[in-house]
Design a protein around this motif. Structure first.
Motif, PDB file in Angstrom:
ATOM      1  N   CYS A 107      39.115  -6.571   7.552  1.00  0.00           N
ATOM      2  CA  CYS A 107      38.119  -6.441   6.515  1.00  0.00           C
ATOM      3  C   CYS A 107      38.686  -5.699   5.318  1.00  0.00           C
ATOM      4  CB  CYS A 107      36.894  -5.682   7.052  1.00  0.00           C
ATOM      5  SG  CYS A 107      35.828  -6.677   8.088  1.00  0.00           S
ATOM      6  N   THR A 117      32.879 -11.489   3.857  1.00  0.00           N
ATOM      7  CA  THR A 117      32.253 -10.247   3.409  1.00  0.00           C
ATOM      8  C   THR A 117      31.143 -10.548   2.418  1.00  0.00           C
ATOM      9  OG1 THR A 117      34.247  -8.933   3.745  1.00  0.00           O
ATOM     10  CG2 THR A 117      32.671  -8.085   2.148  1.00  0.00           C
ATOM     11  N   CYS A 170      31.181  -6.737   6.333  1.00  0.00           N
ATOM     12  CA  CYS A 170      32.268  -7.676   6.602  1.00  0.00           C
ATOM     13  C   CYS A 170      32.231  -8.092   8.068  1.00  0.00           C
ATOM     14  CB  CYS A 170      33.599  -7.003   6.282  1.00  0.00           C
ATOM     15  SG  CYS A 170      35.046  -7.949   6.738  1.00  0.00           S
TER      16      CYS A 170
END
Length: 124
Positions: free
Chosen positions: A104, A35, A50
């Motif tokens: 993510c 990320t 991400c």
């Protein structure tokens, strides 16, 4: 010690473009969620984009959607962030971070590995 290294920051005029890169020699990046975050003076670090290798999915925060593009080159152990149509409010230190688990997250505490950051300044 595992290191992520960001590069590509600099000074750019509003409307301009930059491409940031995040590289590592220690991690097998295809096993990690990566990320891009940024932190402006006096503000909290925020997650921007991400990329997960497991399902090749990407996410973007609304403020950069349509302007920033994350991409991954596992052979080069690099995750890049192409930034177009830059605005003064994009000025910040940009960081890449990696975590080994799936999914993510914009939670700073979820990430095991961080780079040192690269400064992006958008100004005329």
């Amino acid at each position: 010690q595992v290191q992520l290294v960001e590069s590509g920051g600099g000074l750019v005029q509003p409307g301009g473009s930059l491409r940031l890169s995040c590289t590592t020699s220690e991690l097998t990046l295809d096993s990690y969620v990566v990320t891009w975050f940024r932190q402006a003076p006096g503000k909290e670090r925020e997650g921007l984009s991400c990329n997960t290798q497991s399902d090749s999915s990407t996410t973007y925060v609304d403020s950069v959607k349509g302007r920033f593009t994350i991409s991954r080159d596992n052979a080069k152990k690099t995750v890049s962030l192409a930034m177009d149509s830059l605005r003064p409010e994009d000025t910040a230190v940009y960081y890449c971070a990696a975590k080994p688990s799936y999914g993510c997250s914009n939670n700073v505490g979820a990430y095991s590995y961080w780079g040192q950051g690269t400064q992006v300044t958008v100004s005329s």
